[in-house]
Write a protein that holds these residues in place. Structure first.
Motif, mmCIF file in Angstrom:
data_model
loop_
_atom_site.group_PDB
_atom_site.id
_atom_site.type_symbol
_atom_site.label_atom_id
_atom_site.label_comp_id
_atom_site.label_asym_id
_atom_site.label_seq_id
_atom_site.Cartn_x
_atom_site.Cartn_y
_atom_site.Cartn_z
ATOM 1 N N TYR A 292 0.826 -1.205 0.000
ATOM 2 C CA TYR A 292 0.000 0.000 0.000
ATOM 3 C C TYR A 292 0.860 1.255 0.000
ATOM 4 O O TYR A 292 0.538 2.242 -0.676
ATOM 5 N N ALA A 293 1.945 1.226 0.760
ATOM 6 C CA ALA A 293 2.849 2.388 0.806
ATOM 7 C C ALA A 293 3.413 2.681 -0.580
ATOM 8 O O ALA A 293 3.489 3.844 -1.004
ATOM 9 N N HIS A 294 3.773 1.633 -1.306
ATOM 10 C CA HIS A 294 4.322 1.801 -2.651
ATOM 11 C C HIS A 294 3.251 2.303 -3.623
ATOM 12 O O HIS A 294 3.489 3.243 -4.397
ATOM 13 N N GLU A 295 2.069 1.688 -3.580
ATOM 14 C CA GLU A 295 0.997 2.052 -4.516
ATOM 15 C C GLU A 295 0.485 3.475 -4.270
ATOM 16 O O GLU A 295 0.203 4.209 -5.222
ATOM 17 N N ARG A 296 0.356 3.860 -3.007
ATOM 18 C CA ARG A 296 -0.240 5.159 -2.687
ATOM 19 C C ARG A 296 0.804 6.250 -2.466
ATOM 20 O O ARG A 296 0.442 7.398 -2.239
ATOM 21 N N GLN A 297 2.085 5.859 -2.490
ATOM 22 C CA GLN A 297 3.179 6.814 -2.279
ATOM 23 C C GLN A 297 3.044 7.537 -0.928
ATOM 24 O O GLN A 297 3.217 8.759 -0.822
ATOM 25 N N ILE A 298 2.735 6.737 0.080
ATOM 26 C CA ILE A 298 2.607 7.227 1.455
ATOM 27 C C ILE A 298 3.481 6.334 2.334
ATOM 28 O O ILE A 298 3.338 5.112 2.297
ATOM 29 N N PRO A 299 4.392 6.881 3.129
ATOM 30 C CA PRO A 299 5.289 6.061 3.948
ATOM 31 C C PRO A 299 4.524 5.131 4.890
ATOM 32 O O PRO A 299 3.469 5.512 5.418
ATOM 33 N N PRO A 300 5.059 3.921 5.114
ATOM 34 C CA PRO A 300 4.374 2.951 5.995
ATOM 35 C C PRO A 300 4.039 3.518 7.365
ATOM 36 O O PRO A 300 2.944 3.282 7.895
ATOM 37 N N GLN A 301 4.968 4.278 7.962
ATOM 38 C CA GLN A 301 4.717 4.807 9.305
ATOM 39 C C GLN A 301 3.570 5.813 9.311
ATOM 40 O O GLN A 301 2.837 5.940 10.299
ATOM 41 N N GLU A 302 3.382 6.513 8.182
ATOM 42 C CA GLU A 302 2.279 7.469 8.090
ATOM 43 C C GLU A 302 0.945 6.741 7.919
ATOM 44 O O GLU A 302 -0.094 7.218 8.398
ATOM 45 N N ILE A 303 0.965 5.609 7.233
ATOM 46 C CA ILE A 303 -0.253 4.795 7.109
ATOM 47 C C ILE A 303 -0.693 4.317 8.489
ATOM 48 O O ILE A 303 -1.876 4.412 8.856
ATOM 49 N N LEU A 304 0.239 3.806 9.277
ATOM 50 C CA LEU A 304 -0.088 3.320 10.620
ATOM 51 C C LEU A 304 -0.572 4.452 11.521
ATOM 52 O O LEU A 304 -1.511 4.276 12.309
ATOM 53 N N LYS A 305 0.064 5.594 11.400
ATOM 54 C CA LYS A 305 -0.333 6.769 12.187
ATOM 55 C C LYS A 305 -1.750 7.202 11.809
ATOM 56 O O LYS A 305 -2.572 7.530 12.681
ATOM 57 N N TYR A 306 -2.024 7.195 10.514
ATOM 58 C CA TYR A 306 -3.349 7.568 10.015
ATOM 59 C C TYR A 306 -4.435 6.617 10.523
ATOM 60 O O TYR A 306 -5.512 7.050 10.960
ATOM 61 N N LEU A 307 -4.158 5.323 10.506
ATOM 62 C CA LEU A 307 -5.161 4.341 10.915
ATOM 63 C C LEU A 307 -5.540 4.467 12.385
ATOM 64 O O LEU A 307 -6.630 4.035 12.787
ATOM 65 N N LYS A 308 -4.678 5.084 13.182
ATOM 66 C CA LYS A 308 -5.020 5.312 14.585
ATOM 67 C C LYS A 308 -6.103 6.378 14.739
ATOM 68 O O LYS A 308 -6.737 6.483 15.793
ATOM 69 N N LEU A 309 -6.311 7.162 13.699
ATOM 70 C CA LEU A 309 -7.359 8.190 13.724
ATOM 71 C C LEU A 309 -8.734 7.618 13.378
ATOM 72 O O LEU A 309 -9.754 8.282 13.605
ATOM 73 N N ILE A 310 -8.746 6.409 12.817
ATOM 74 C CA ILE A 310 -9.977 5.800 12.330
ATOM 75 C C ILE A 310 -10.483 4.769 13.327
ATOM 76 O O ILE A 310 -9.716 3.977 13.870
ATOM 77 N N SER A 311 -11.797 4.772 13.581
ATOM 78 C CA SER A 311 -12.417 3.694 14.344
ATOM 79 C C SER A 311 -13.610 3.184 13.539
ATOM 80 O O SER A 311 -13.985 3.780 12.520
ATOM 81 N N TYR A 312 -14.208 2.103 13.994
ATOM 82 C CA TYR A 312 -15.222 1.433 13.172
ATOM 83 C C TYR A 312 -16.548 1.182 13.891
ATOM 84 O O TYR A 312 -17.580 1.085 13.248
ATOM 85 N N LYS A 313 -16.516 1.091 15.196
ATOM 86 C CA LYS A 313 -17.734 0.793 15.946
ATOM 87 C C LYS A 313 -18.622 2.025 16.037
ATOM 88 O O LYS A 313 -18.153 3.116 16.363
ATOM 89 N N ILE A 314 -19.896 1.858 15.740
ATOM 90 C CA ILE A 314 -20.867 2.943 15.862
ATOM 91 C C ILE A 314 -21.674 2.709 17.126
ATOM 92 O O ILE A 314 -22.552 1.850 17.180
ATOM 93 N N GLY A 315 -21.346 3.491 18.152
ATOM 94 C CA GLY A 315 -22.048 3.423 19.420
ATOM 95 C C GLY A 315 -22.949 4.628 19.597
ATOM 96 O O GLY A 315 -23.297 5.325 18.633
ATOM 97 N N GLU A 316 -23.299 4.918 20.839
ATOM 98 C CA GLU A 316 -24.257 5.993 21.122
ATOM 99 C C GLU A 316 -23.758 7.355 20.657
ATOM 100 O O GLU A 316 -24.497 8.127 20.032
ATOM 101 N N LYS A 317 -22.500 7.673 20.942
ATOM 102 C CA LYS A 317 -21.971 8.983 20.571
ATOM 103 C C LYS A 317 -21.900 9.141 19.056
ATOM 104 O O LYS A 317 -22.204 10.214 18.510
ATOM 105 N N GLU A 318 -21.518 8.061 18.371
ATOM 106 C CA GLU A 318 -21.446 8.105 16.900
ATOM 107 C C GLU A 318 -22.845 8.284 16.306
ATOM 108 O O GLU A 318 -23.027 9.021 15.322
ATOM 109 N N ARG A 319 -23.831 7.614 16.895
ATOM 110 C CA ARG A 319 -25.211 7.769 16.406
ATOM 111 C C ARG A 319 -25.711 9.201 16.606
ATOM 112 O O ARG A 319 -26.420 9.747 15.754
ATOM 113 N N ARG A 320 -25.327 9.811 17.713
ATOM 114 C CA ARG A 320 -25.717 11.210 17.938
ATOM 115 C C ARG A 320 -25.077 12.114 16.890
ATOM 116 O O ARG A 320 -25.713 13.053 16.383
#
Length: 223
Positions: free
Chosen positions: A179-207
């Motif tokens: 992915y780093a090669h295809e998207r031209q984004i360093p591996p460490q930046e991909i991992l850093k970015y993924l920490k900003l993303i979550s997937y579970k939709i709970g009460e606060k997300e529904r609000r």
């Protein structure tokens, strides 16, 4: 079963989970066959050419659509949904929710989403407004960009959703490098970015979702 795959880094953990799961090879292959960008996946879902997909949250806000409490969520910032400062307003053709979010927030400029946006942000963050960060600053709520939505095989997708939420996904180095090669984004930046993303939709997300739907409707009525 046919799954519509948004081919962005933000869903990389989910697609790794699918690959490692006990699902049939036919389903795993269908993910690669039906991969595209969000607005196209929305159309594929609407025409029932895919059984399940993460579709734009604004598209999922229809009574006829069955959704699961799984999505693409930014708790605060996201760095991959941007408006470029000092530019004329224009939509990203690959987006739906992000274009609507810019209008709700009344932020003018060119909208960029996805891996392309992430790369632009990493190169010159001072030139862009992070829409998720702006949303959180104003309302202290996460922003849900997409929801897992189902046309067929609801029980199977529910099982997939439940299992994924409770599983910690490690990204193999060979996939990270690919992915780093295809998207031209360093591996460490991909991992850093993924920490900003979550997937579970709970009460606060529904609000956050309900507030966005309300404000988006008002913005359309005021045009």
């Amino acid at each position: 079963m046919i799954f519509g795959k948004i081919d962005y880094i933000n869903l990389l953990p989910f697609h790794i989970y699918l690959k490692q799961s006990s699902l049939t090879n036919a389903l795993k292959k269908s993910c690669e066959y039906k991969k595209s960008y969000p607005s196209h996946i929305n159309k594929q879902f609407r025409s029932r050419r895919v059984d399940g997909a993460f579709i734009s949250s604004i598209e999922s806000n229809r009574k006829s659509i069955k959704t699961l409490p799984l999505g693409i969520v930014a708790k605060k910032q996201v760095t991959s949904v941007l408006v470029k400062k000092g530019t004329l307003s224009s939509n990203d053709p690959h987006s739906a929710s992000s274009n609507a979010l810019a209008k709700v927030l009344k932020i003018n400029g060119e909208v960029y989403i996805g891996d392309k946006a992430l790369k632009l942000y990493l190169e010159s963050p001072q030139d862009y407004i992070d829409l998720a960060h702006e949303w959180h600053n104003r309302y202290s709520l996460p922003f849900v960009f997409a929801r897992l939505s189902i046309n067929k095989h609801f029980s199977i997708y529910k099982k997939i959703s439940d299992n994924f939420k409770n599983k910690r996904i490690r990204i193999p180095q060979y996939i990270l490098k690919k992915y780093a090669h295809e998207r031209q984004i360093p591996p460490q930046e991909i991992l850093k970015y993924l920490k900003l993303i979550s997937y579970k939709i709970g009460e606060k997300e529904r609000r956050g979702l309900n507030l966005f739907f309300k404000k988006e409707k008002l913005s359309r009525e005021n045009i």
